[in-house]
Design a protein around this motif. Structure first.
Motif, PDB file in Angstrom:
ATOM      1  N   GLY A  15      12.911  -5.809 -16.364  1.00  0.00           N
ATOM      2  CA  GLY A  15      12.345  -5.393 -17.342  1.00  0.00           C
ATOM      3  C   GLY A  15      11.178  -4.477 -16.709  1.00  0.00           C
ATOM      4  O   GLY A  15      11.186  -4.394 -15.401  1.00  0.00           O
ATOM      5  N   LEU A  16      10.441  -3.642 -17.414  1.00  0.00           N
ATOM      6  CA  LEU A  16       9.403  -2.863 -16.828  1.00  0.00           C
ATOM      7  C   LEU A  16       8.241  -3.463 -15.923  1.00  0.00           C
ATOM      8  O   LEU A  16       7.960  -3.020 -15.205  1.00  0.00           O
ATOM      9  CB  LEU A  16       8.575  -1.852 -17.904  1.00  0.00           C
ATOM     10  CG  LEU A  16       9.405  -0.879 -18.560  1.00  0.00           C
ATOM     11  CD1 LEU A  16       8.394  -0.056 -19.413  1.00  0.00           C
ATOM     12  CD2 LEU A  16      10.314   0.133 -17.794  1.00  0.00           C
ATOM     13  N   ALA A  17       8.046  -4.876 -16.185  1.00  0.00           N
ATOM     14  CA  ALA A  17       7.200  -5.661 -15.289  1.00  0.00           C
ATOM     15  C   ALA A  17       7.472  -5.693 -13.834  1.00  0.00           C
ATOM     16  O   ALA A  17       7.048  -5.472 -13.010  1.00  0.00           O
ATOM     17  CB  ALA A  17       6.815  -6.778 -16.017  1.00  0.00           C
ATOM     18  N   GLY A  18       9.000  -6.162 -13.998  1.00  0.00           N
ATOM     19  CA  GLY A  18       9.585  -6.582 -12.678  1.00  0.00           C
ATOM     20  C   GLY A  18       9.974  -5.329 -11.962  1.00  0.00           C
ATOM     21  O   GLY A  18       9.739  -5.222 -10.915  1.00  0.00           O
ATOM     22  N   LEU A  19      10.397  -3.965 -12.624  1.00  0.00           N
ATOM     23  CA  LEU A  19      10.711  -2.887 -12.006  1.00  0.00           C
ATOM     24  C   LEU A  19       9.027  -2.279 -11.613  1.00  0.00           C
ATOM     25  O   LEU A  19       9.256  -1.657 -10.443  1.00  0.00           O
ATOM     26  CB  LEU A  19      11.137  -1.759 -12.828  1.00  0.00           C
ATOM     27  CG  LEU A  19      12.632  -2.121 -13.330  1.00  0.00           C
ATOM     28  CD1 LEU A  19      13.210  -1.192 -14.414  1.00  0.00           C
ATOM     29  CD2 LEU A  19      13.493  -2.003 -12.150  1.00  0.00           C
ATOM     30  N   GLY A  20       8.198  -2.448 -12.139  1.00  0.00           N
ATOM     31  CA  GLY A  20       6.884  -1.830 -11.746  1.00  0.00           C
ATOM     32  C   GLY A  20       6.397  -2.635 -10.567  1.00  0.00           C
ATOM     33  O   GLY A  20       5.908  -1.830  -9.716  1.00  0.00           O
ATOM     34  N   ALA A  21       6.652  -4.219 -10.456  1.00  0.00           N
ATOM     35  CA  ALA A  21       6.387  -4.639  -9.226  1.00  0.00           C
ATOM     36  C   ALA A  21       7.018  -4.183  -8.105  1.00  0.00           C
ATOM     37  O   ALA A  21       6.578  -3.927  -7.030  1.00  0.00           O
ATOM     38  CB  ALA A  21       6.814  -6.142  -9.478  1.00  0.00           C
ATOM     39  N   ALA A  22       8.499  -4.249  -8.169  1.00  0.00           N
ATOM     40  CA  ALA A  22       9.391  -3.586  -7.203  1.00  0.00           C
ATOM     41  C   ALA A  22       8.864  -2.281  -6.680  1.00  0.00           C
ATOM     42  O   ALA A  22       8.877  -1.875  -5.571  1.00  0.00           O
ATOM     43  CB  ALA A  22      10.720  -3.640  -7.921  1.00  0.00           C
ATOM     44  N   ALA A 478       3.291  -4.469 -19.869  1.00  0.00           N
ATOM     45  CA  ALA A 478       4.474  -5.122 -18.998  1.00  0.00           C
ATOM     46  C   ALA A 478       4.152  -4.378 -17.533  1.00  0.00           C
ATOM     47  O   ALA A 478       4.090  -4.962 -16.610  1.00  0.00           O
ATOM     48  CB  ALA A 478       5.754  -4.891 -19.675  1.00  0.00           C
ATOM     49  N   LEU A 479       4.190  -2.956 -17.651  1.00  0.00           N
ATOM     50  CA  LEU A 479       4.094  -2.005 -16.457  1.00  0.00           C
ATOM     51  C   LEU A 479       3.010  -2.531 -15.613  1.00  0.00           C
ATOM     52  O   LEU A 479       3.065  -2.775 -14.439  1.00  0.00           O
ATOM     53  CB  LEU A 479       4.241  -0.667 -16.620  1.00  0.00           C
ATOM     54  CG  LEU A 479       4.483   0.335 -15.278  1.00  0.00           C
ATOM     55  CD1 LEU A 479       5.485  -0.233 -14.694  1.00  0.00           C
ATOM     56  CD2 LEU A 479       4.452   1.802 -16.017  1.00  0.00           C
ATOM     57  N   LEU A 480       1.889  -2.446 -16.248  1.00  0.00           N
ATOM     58  CA  LEU A 480       0.464  -2.755 -15.579  1.00  0.00           C
ATOM     59  C   LEU A 480       0.307  -4.084 -14.843  1.00  0.00           C
ATOM     60  O   LEU A 480       0.010  -4.263 -13.760  1.00  0.00           O
ATOM     61  CB  LEU A 480      -0.709  -2.655 -16.431  1.00  0.00           C
ATOM     62  CG  LEU A 480      -1.043  -1.242 -16.816  1.00  0.00           C
ATOM     63  CD1 LEU A 480      -2.162  -1.225 -18.032  1.00  0.00           C
ATOM     64  CD2 LEU A 480      -1.555  -0.550 -15.760  1.00  0.00           C
ATOM     65  N   SER A 481       1.178  -5.069 -15.868  1.00  0.00           N
ATOM     66  CA  SER A 481       1.088  -6.544 -15.145  1.00  0.00           C
ATOM     67  C   SER A 481       1.970  -6.485 -13.863  1.00  0.00           C
ATOM     68  O   SER A 481       1.614  -7.308 -12.971  1.00  0.00           O
ATOM     69  CB  SER A 481       1.658  -7.435 -16.266  1.00  0.00           C
ATOM     70  OG  SER A 481       2.946  -7.213 -16.416  1.00  0.00           O
ATOM     71  N   GLY A 482       2.943  -5.979 -13.797  1.00  0.00           N
ATOM     72  CA  GLY A 482       3.959  -5.849 -12.651  1.00  0.00           C
ATOM     73  C   GLY A 482       3.183  -5.206 -11.471  1.00  0.00           C
ATOM     74  O   GLY A 482       3.182  -5.568 -10.515  1.00  0.00           O
TER      75      GLY A 482
END
Length: 502
Positions: A15-22, A478-482
């Motif tokens: 999701g956006l969290a996982g993609l943001g982390a990657a 979500a994005l910020l958390s990633g």
């Protein structure tokens, strides 16, 4: 410290969290992102419908302004329309959900007085603002937002509708509809489940909500394309994350890894760090067997206490619109309802009454004549168990009842979301439930092992909308958390973080 390039990172959930982390770890030598389903995006999911697109999950960028990373990223990729870029739109303090031109139908088949409806909405918004102001109160008078609102409404009953009985009942019915809308926004079955004291911690960003002309999924698609090929593995559901261990690759005894990620298809991945971005609904159901050894009790408690509910959509396509071109929302009010009456628990007979009404998808030239209905809670979960035919026929009856037109043509097609049934999601998004607080969100976000002196730190890191204390339930949270968890690792590796793609 061993250089970041040789340390292996696995991200669970695209999701956006996982993609943001990657995205923030993309310069990192060994990175794998494991996604249980056949597509990236998580609760961002755009599907074709009628002549346009339907957002099954996230719908808007809430608060599209410079403080919103989803807005900045979407702008960077050129995914937004010209209106969203206008500076005056970015400065509007809309409070998260700006009102749209609407018409309100009552269950008696008549259009309700706009003035009466507006008065009830203004009162509800005032009471909601005063509920948010309870934040920081030592001992709130009642535990839940629902109880607080009911107590406030009860005090005002004599004055409602100018003291005239029919007008008073109508105001109460509209207030009951407002509560259902708030359930959809909060992603809960009832506002009685939402904790009062932390309610005001949620932050709304400025900016008029906007949508993606090419669909919300265009954002995760761009994020995946920007990652090195082979980073994202689809249809790779994780069964167990074994941590605090000592695992070796076959034939290489020199290098041991603290974590082994075991997938449902039997594949295993060894890692130094795993960023877990699965939805809270999945953690609630599976955390006991998903982690070996199990999570510490404090984190398990936070998972249990925080709320995670369902909000679904029902899209209906019509040959011809029965609404006027200027109308963007068709609100539904059941005129015998009141926030002061116990709601019916007979889901089979009354599930459709939880529907708040319909939004007209804009523009019709792109989408066709499409209404999008919103429904939350247990009724929404019950709707998921019905067949398409049952839902379509019920929606036809509801619209005939509301408009008073018993010959209103049935919709020509229907599409609906079913987030509660989705095995890796189990609902829509999180809220701070009675008995929990923002501290539980922080506990959920805390990496493991907890001992910072541990020789193998940051084995498990946690991201996702439910781990952001002020932006929970949103894509920007979500994005910020990633990004936050990726930064934690970049600091550990002493690696310069790649410049954000903004």
């Amino acid at each position: 410290m061993e250089g970041g390039g040789r340390r292996r990172v696995v991200v669970v959930g695209a999701g956006l969290a996982g993609l943001g982390a990657a995205q923030r770890l993309r310069s990192h030598g060994s990175l794998r992102l494991l996604e249980a389903t056949a597509r990236a995006g998580g609760r961002v999911c755009t599907r074709p419908f009628a002549s346009g697109l339907a957002e099954m999950g996230a719908h808007w960028i809430h608060g599209p302004s410079p403080g919103n990373p989803v807005f900045l990223l979407a702008t960077h990729y050129g995914l937004l329309g010209p209106k969203a870029a206008q500076e005056e739109n970015q400065q509007v303090e809309a409070g998260g959900h700006p009102p749209l031109p609407s018409i309100t139908y009552g269950s008696s088949g008549r259009v309700l007085s706009p003035q009466a409806v507006s008065e009830a909405h203004v009162l509800f918004d005032t009471l909601l603002a005063s509920a948010r102001a309870c934040q920081g109160a030592e001992e709130p008078l009642v535990p839940s937002v629902g109880q607080y609102l009911r107590a406030e409404i009860t005090q005002r009953v004599p004055a409602l509708g100018g003291g005239e009985e029919d007008a008073r009942q109508l105001q109460l019915a509209v207030l009951a509809a407002c509560l259902k809308l708030e359930c959809c926004i909060s992603g809960t079955h009832s506002m009685d489940l939402v904790a009062l004291e932390p309610f005001g911690e949620y932050v709304s960003l400025p900016g008029l909500d906007c949508t993606f002309p090419g669909g919300y999924s265009s954002l995760p698609d761009c994020m995946v394309s920007a990652l090195p090929e082979g980073t994202v593995l689809l249809n790779k559901a994780v069964r167990t994350i074994r941590w605090r261990g000592s695992f070796h690759e076959e034939g290489d005894e020199t290098r041991d890894f603290p974590i082994q990620v075991e997938c449902e298809d039997g594949d295993t991945f060894l890692a130094d760090h795993v960023i877990i971005t699965v939805p809270l609904g999945f953690l609630k159901e599976r955390h006991q067997d998903f982690f070996q050894p199990p999570l510490p009790e404090q984190k398990a408690e936070a998972i249990r206490r925080l709320g995670f509910g369902t909000n679904n959509k029902i899209f209906l396509e019509f040959e011809q619109p029965f609404w006027e071109p200027q109308q963007q929302v068709l609100e539904a009010v059941w005129e015998d309802e009141s926030p002061l009456k116990e709601p019916s628990t007979d889901l089979e007979a009354n599930w459709f009454k939880k529907l708040i009404g319909f939004m007209v998808l804009q523009p019709p030239e792109q989408h066709g004549h499409v209404l999008c209905g919103f429904i939350a809670g247990k009724e929404s979960e019950y709707m998921e168990t019905l067949s398409d035919e049952e839902v379509l026929s019920t929606m036809t009856c509801v619209l005939r009842t509301l408009t008073g037109n018993l010959h209103l043509p049935a919709p020509r097609s229907m599409l609906r979301s079913q987030w509660h049934s989705a095995p890796y999601t189990r609902g829509s998004y999180s809220y701070v439930a009675v008995g929990s607080s923002g501290d539980d969100i922080d506990v959920l976000a805390q990496p493991l092992p907890e001992d910072l002196e541990d020789p193998r730190p940051l084995q498990l890191l946690f991201a996702g909308e439910a781990t952001h204390r002020t932006f929970y339930s949103t894509t920007h949270g979500a994005l910020l958390s990633g990004w936050r968890e990726a930064e934690r690792l970049n600091q550990l590796f002493d690696a310069p973080s790649p410049a954000p793609q903004l």
